[in-house]
Motif scaffolding. Structure first.
Motif, PDB file in Angstrom:
ATOM      1  N   GLY A 104      19.664  -0.429   3.284  1.00 44.82           N
ATOM      2  CA  GLY A 104      18.898   0.380   4.221  1.00 44.82           C
ATOM      3  C   GLY A 104      17.841  -0.433   4.964  1.00 44.82           C
ATOM      4  O   GLY A 104      16.935   0.130   5.587  1.00 44.82           O
ATOM      5  N   PHE A 105      17.950  -1.765   4.919  1.00 39.79           N
ATOM      6  CA  PHE A 105      16.934  -2.595   5.581  1.00 39.79           C
ATOM      7  C   PHE A 105      16.882  -2.325   7.088  1.00 39.79           C
ATOM      8  O   PHE A 105      15.797  -2.280   7.684  1.00 39.79           O
ATOM      9  CB  PHE A 105      17.180  -4.089   5.320  1.00 39.79           C
ATOM     10  N   SER A 106      18.072  -2.122   7.698  1.00 40.67           N
ATOM     11  CA  SER A 106      18.098  -1.908   9.158  1.00 40.67           C
ATOM     12  C   SER A 106      17.254  -0.696   9.542  1.00 40.67           C
ATOM     13  O   SER A 106      16.519  -0.716  10.531  1.00 40.67           O
ATOM     14  CB  SER A 106      19.532  -1.673   9.640  1.00 40.67           C
ATOM     15  N   ALA A 146       3.909  -9.923   5.818  1.00 35.09           N
ATOM     16  CA  ALA A 146       4.695  -9.878   7.059  1.00 35.09           C
ATOM     17  C   ALA A 146       5.382  -8.529   7.233  1.00 35.09           C
ATOM     18  O   ALA A 146       5.757  -7.881   6.249  1.00 35.09           O
ATOM     19  CB  ALA A 146       5.748 -10.987   7.028  1.00 35.09           C
ATOM     20  N   GLY A 147       5.557  -8.125   8.470  1.00 35.60           N
ATOM     21  CA  GLY A 147       6.409  -6.971   8.762  1.00 35.60           C
ATOM     22  C   GLY A 147       7.856  -7.369   8.516  1.00 35.60           C
ATOM     23  O   GLY A 147       8.153  -8.543   8.270  1.00 35.60           O
ATOM     24  N   PRO A 148       8.780  -6.391   8.572  1.00 38.61           N
ATOM     25  CA  PRO A 148      10.183  -6.719   8.279  1.00 38.61           C
ATOM     26  C   PRO A 148      10.800  -7.686   9.283  1.00 38.61           C
ATOM     27  O   PRO A 148      10.569  -7.583  10.479  1.00 38.61           O
ATOM     28  CB  PRO A 148      10.883  -5.357   8.336  1.00 38.61           C
ATOM     29  N   ILE A 149      11.551  -8.642   8.744  1.00 43.15           N
ATOM     30  CA  ILE A 149      12.219  -9.672   9.552  1.00 43.15           C
ATOM     31  C   ILE A 149      13.630  -9.838   9.009  1.00 43.15           C
ATOM     32  O   ILE A 149      13.834  -9.823   7.780  1.00 43.15           O
ATOM     33  CB  ILE A 149      11.446 -11.007   9.453  1.00 43.15           C
ATOM     34  N   THR A 197       0.819  -1.218   0.000  1.00 41.30           N
ATOM     35  CA  THR A 197       0.000   0.000   0.000  1.00 41.30           C
ATOM     36  C   THR A 197       0.850   1.264   0.000  1.00 41.30           C
ATOM     37  O   THR A 197       0.330   2.357  -0.142  1.00 41.30           O
ATOM     38  CB  THR A 197      -0.927   0.046   1.236  1.00 41.30           C
ATOM     39  N   LYS A 198       2.153   1.112   0.198  1.00 36.41           N
ATOM     40  CA  LYS A 198       3.010   2.299   0.300  1.00 36.41           C
ATOM     41  C   LYS A 198       4.313   2.109  -0.463  1.00 36.41           C
ATOM     42  O   LYS A 198       4.663   0.992  -0.835  1.00 36.41           O
ATOM     43  CB  LYS A 198       3.345   2.584   1.767  1.00 36.41           C
ATOM     44  N   VAL A 199       5.014   3.224  -0.636  1.00 40.23           N
ATOM     45  CA  VAL A 199       6.324   3.199  -1.303  1.00 40.23           C
ATOM     46  C   VAL A 199       7.420   3.135  -0.243  1.00 40.23           C
ATOM     47  O   VAL A 199       7.382   3.889   0.732  1.00 40.23           O
ATOM     48  CB  VAL A 199       6.498   4.473  -2.156  1.00 40.23           C
ATOM     49  N   TYR A 200       8.336   2.238  -0.416  1.00 42.44           N
ATOM     50  CA  TYR A 200       9.495   2.139   0.476  1.00 42.44           C
ATOM     51  C   TYR A 200      10.763   2.348  -0.347  1.00 42.44           C
ATOM     52  O   TYR A 200      11.028   1.551  -1.260  1.00 42.44           O
ATOM     53  CB  TYR A 200       9.553   0.769   1.167  1.00 42.44           C
ATOM     54  N   PRO A 201      11.524   3.428  -0.054  1.00 37.19           N
ATOM     55  CA  PRO A 201      12.761   3.645  -0.800  1.00 37.19           C
ATOM     56  C   PRO A 201      13.631   2.393  -0.687  1.00 37.19           C
ATOM     57  O   PRO A 201      13.658   1.755   0.358  1.00 37.19           O
ATOM     58  CB  PRO A 201      13.418   4.827  -0.075  1.00 37.19           C
ATOM     59  N   ASN A 202      14.289   2.024  -1.738  1.00 37.34           N
ATOM     60  CA  ASN A 202      15.151   0.829  -1.819  1.00 37.34           C
ATOM     61  C   ASN A 202      14.391  -0.484  -2.034  1.00 37.34           C
ATOM     62  O   ASN A 202      15.016  -1.520  -2.183  1.00 37.34           O
ATOM     63  CB  ASN A 202      16.055   0.653  -0.589  1.00 37.34           C
ATOM     64  N   TYR A 203      13.073  -0.449  -2.010  1.00 40.48           N
ATOM     65  CA  TYR A 203      12.324  -1.701  -2.213  1.00 40.48           C
ATOM     66  C   TYR A 203      11.974  -1.867  -3.696  1.00 40.48           C
ATOM     67  O   TYR A 203      11.912  -2.972  -4.216  1.00 40.48           O
ATOM     68  CB  TYR A 203      11.068  -1.713  -1.334  1.00 40.48           C
ATOM     69  N   GLU A 215      12.347   1.673  11.795  1.00 40.15           N
ATOM     70  CA  GLU A 215      11.208   2.578  11.612  1.00 40.15           C
ATOM     71  C   GLU A 215       9.883   1.834  11.721  1.00 40.15           C
ATOM     72  O   GLU A 215       8.912   2.359  12.261  1.00 40.15           O
ATOM     73  CB  GLU A 215      11.310   3.298  10.265  1.00 40.15           C
ATOM     74  N   ALA A 216       9.866   0.598  11.217  1.00 40.93           N
ATOM     75  CA  ALA A 216       8.631  -0.200  11.282  1.00 40.93           C
ATOM     76  C   ALA A 216       8.242  -0.442  12.735  1.00 40.93           C
ATOM     77  O   ALA A 216       7.071  -0.340  13.104  1.00 40.93           O
ATOM     78  CB  ALA A 216       8.823  -1.516  10.548  1.00 40.93           C
ATOM     79  N   ALA A 217       9.221  -0.746  13.564  1.00 35.53           N
ATOM     80  CA  ALA A 217       8.943  -1.010  14.983  1.00 35.53           C
ATOM     81  C   ALA A 217       8.421   0.258  15.659  1.00 35.53           C
ATOM     82  O   ALA A 217       7.451   0.225  16.415  1.00 35.53           O
ATOM     83  CB  ALA A 217      10.209  -1.498  15.669  1.00 35.53           C
ATOM     84  N   ARG A 218       9.067   1.381  15.351  1.00 34.20           N
ATOM     85  CA  ARG A 218       8.695   2.650  15.962  1.00 34.20           C
ATOM     86  C   ARG A 218       7.282   3.051  15.543  1.00 34.20           C
ATOM     87  O   ARG A 218       6.491   3.572  16.318  1.00 34.20           O
ATOM     88  CB  ARG A 218       9.704   3.720  15.516  1.00 34.20           C
ATOM     89  N   LYS A 219       6.944   2.754  14.293  1.00 33.35           N
ATOM     90  CA  LYS A 219       5.675   3.179  13.721  1.00 33.35           C
ATOM     91  C   LYS A 219       4.497   2.298  14.165  1.00 33.35           C
ATOM     92  O   LYS A 219       3.366   2.752  14.245  1.00 33.35           O
ATOM     93  CB  LYS A 219       5.825   3.094  12.196  1.00 33.35           C
ATOM     94  N   SER A 220       4.758   1.040  14.443  1.00 31.75           N
ATOM     95  CA  SER A 220       3.646   0.109  14.630  1.00 31.75           C
ATOM     96  C   SER A 220       2.928   0.319  15.963  1.00 31.75           C
ATOM     97  O   SER A 220       3.543   0.707  16.950  1.00 31.75           O
ATOM     98  CB  SER A 220       4.157  -1.335  14.559  1.00 31.75           C
ATOM     99  N   PRO A 221       1.608   0.090  15.986  1.00 27.37           N
ATOM    100  CA  PRO A 221       0.847   0.221  17.230  1.00 27.37           C
ATOM    101  C   PRO A 221       1.433  -0.619  18.362  1.00 27.37           C
ATOM    102  O   PRO A 221       1.420  -0.198  19.517  1.00 27.37           O
ATOM    103  CB  PRO A 221      -0.544  -0.291  16.856  1.00 27.37           C
ATOM    104  N   LEU A 222       1.957  -1.809  18.047  1.00 29.80           N
ATOM    105  CA  LEU A 222       2.519  -2.662  19.102  1.00 29.80           C
ATOM    106  C   LEU A 222       3.916  -2.204  19.528  1.00 29.80           C
ATOM    107  O   LEU A 222       4.478  -2.754  20.481  1.00 29.80           O
ATOM    108  CB  LEU A 222       2.566  -4.128  18.643  1.00 29.80           C
ATOM    109  N   GLY A 223       4.476  -1.257  18.797  1.00 30.57           N
ATOM    110  CA  GLY A 223       5.777  -0.699  19.180  1.00 30.57           C
ATOM    111  C   GLY A 223       6.932  -1.668  19.008  1.00 30.57           C
ATOM    112  O   GLY A 223       7.965  -1.548  19.668  1.00 30.57           O
TER     113      GLY A 223
END
Ligand SMILES: NC(=O)c1ccc[n+]([C@@H]2O[C@H](COP(=O)([O-])OP(=O)(O)OC[C@H]3O[C@@H](n4cnc5c(N)ncnc54)[C@H](O)[C@@H]3O)[C@@H](O)[C@H]2O)c1
Length: 262
Positions: free
Chosen positions: A202-204, A189-192, A150-156, A209-217
């Motif tokens: 830039g995966f790290s 899946a979220g990033p693993i 649903t979104k654009v991710y630079p480097n993806y 950012e995914a962790a920071r952004k997600s409701p579950l933190g």
């Protein structure tokens, strides 16, 4: 024992971090018979060692999913050994490193074709191979692995295009298979941190950012993705087909990172 007496082919195990391996483990835990494939000779030893670490005599076959003969040979072998099949896991993707770097419009046709062939077309190739065995079982369930389309991710870049195509292919395959009681779904899946993920520069940062952004933190674990995959392969999900199930700690619903004091 949700998967008792179910036979499932899992394609995409490279090592112990692979999402496919987490799915295989969840399936085995729930009583399924599981067969694994490895892409090539280079990965054989590692996949064999993993299989032996959980259960003796787990069937393992070489399969390059872009080679129709290789795919047909594996399904022929499964037909001989098992006679029928209840589930299929498609957990493979590939893009040339250059086609994952910024500047999608510069992607050469060869890079476009490779990414879509390995990461999306192979879903259809595998379902085609599995269909006669699903019919013998009276139906089947297929899952594939996606990442937020649903979104654009630079480097993806090319992989983002491949995942969008994969999800569309998944929906059409769900329609194709529906009247034969074959369900097809995707786990997004979220990033693993896996081998494939390491190929994305830039995966790290993407991961943090995914962790920071997600409701579950936080980010999800492979085990959580494995359990969700197992659910979609199991009779518990018998009414679900053509869907994308997000297993991403809620990341996809967020427009902006959660504020620290939220
Ligand atoms: N790691 C993540 O952050 C993440 C997130 C969402 C979705 N996914 C998707 O999950 C799936 C599995 O990736 P992973 O992260 O577990 O990494 P991984 O490197 O462990 O698995 C990728 C697999 O694809 C296989 N593969 C590539 N080309 C192939 C071919 N021609 N024939 C057969 N197999 C081939 C590799 O051998 C490997 O086993 C991929 O579709 C990936 O895009 C990964």
């Amino acid at each position: 024992m949700l998967m008792k007496s179910k036979k499932v082919l899992v394609v995409g195990v490279a090592n112990e971090s692979s999402i496919a391996w987490a799915i295989a483990q969840a399936l085995l835990r729930e009583g399924a018979q599981v067969a694994l494939t490895y892409q090539n000779e280079r990965l054989k030893g590692r996949v064999e060692a993993l299989a032996n670490s959980v259960t003796p005599n787990l069937p393992i076959h070489e399969m390059d999913a872009t080679n129709s003969d290789s795919v047909a040979a594996v399904f022929a072998k499964l037909g001989e050994n098992w006679g029928s099949l209840d589930g299929l896991v498609h957990s493979i993707a590939f893009a040339e490193k250059n086609d994952l770097t910024p500047g999608l419009v510069k992607t050469p046709l060869a890079g476009w074709n490779t990414s879509l062939h390995v990461s999306a077309y192979t879903l259809l190739e595998l379902i085609r191979g599995a269909m006669p065995l699903f019919e013998k079982a009276g139906g089947g369930s297929v899952i594939t692995l996606s990442y937020d389309t649903t979104k654009v991710y630079p480097n993806y870049n090319m992989m983002g295009i491949a995942k969008t195509t994969l999800e569309a292919a998944m929906r059409y395959a769900a329609f194709d298979g529906g009247r034969r009681n074959v369900r097809v779904n995707a786990v997004s899946a979220g990033p693993i941190k896996t081998l494939a993920a390491r190929g994305i520069s830039g995966f790290s940062k993407m991961y943090e950012e995914a962790a920071r952004k997600s409701p579950l933190g936080r980010n999800v674990t492979t085990e959580e993705v494995g359990n969700a995959g197992m659910f979609l392969l199991s009779p518990l999900s018998s009414g679900i087909t053509g869907q994308v199930l997000y297993v991403d700690a809620g990341q996809v619903i967020m427009g902006a990172p959660a504020s620290e004091d939220a």
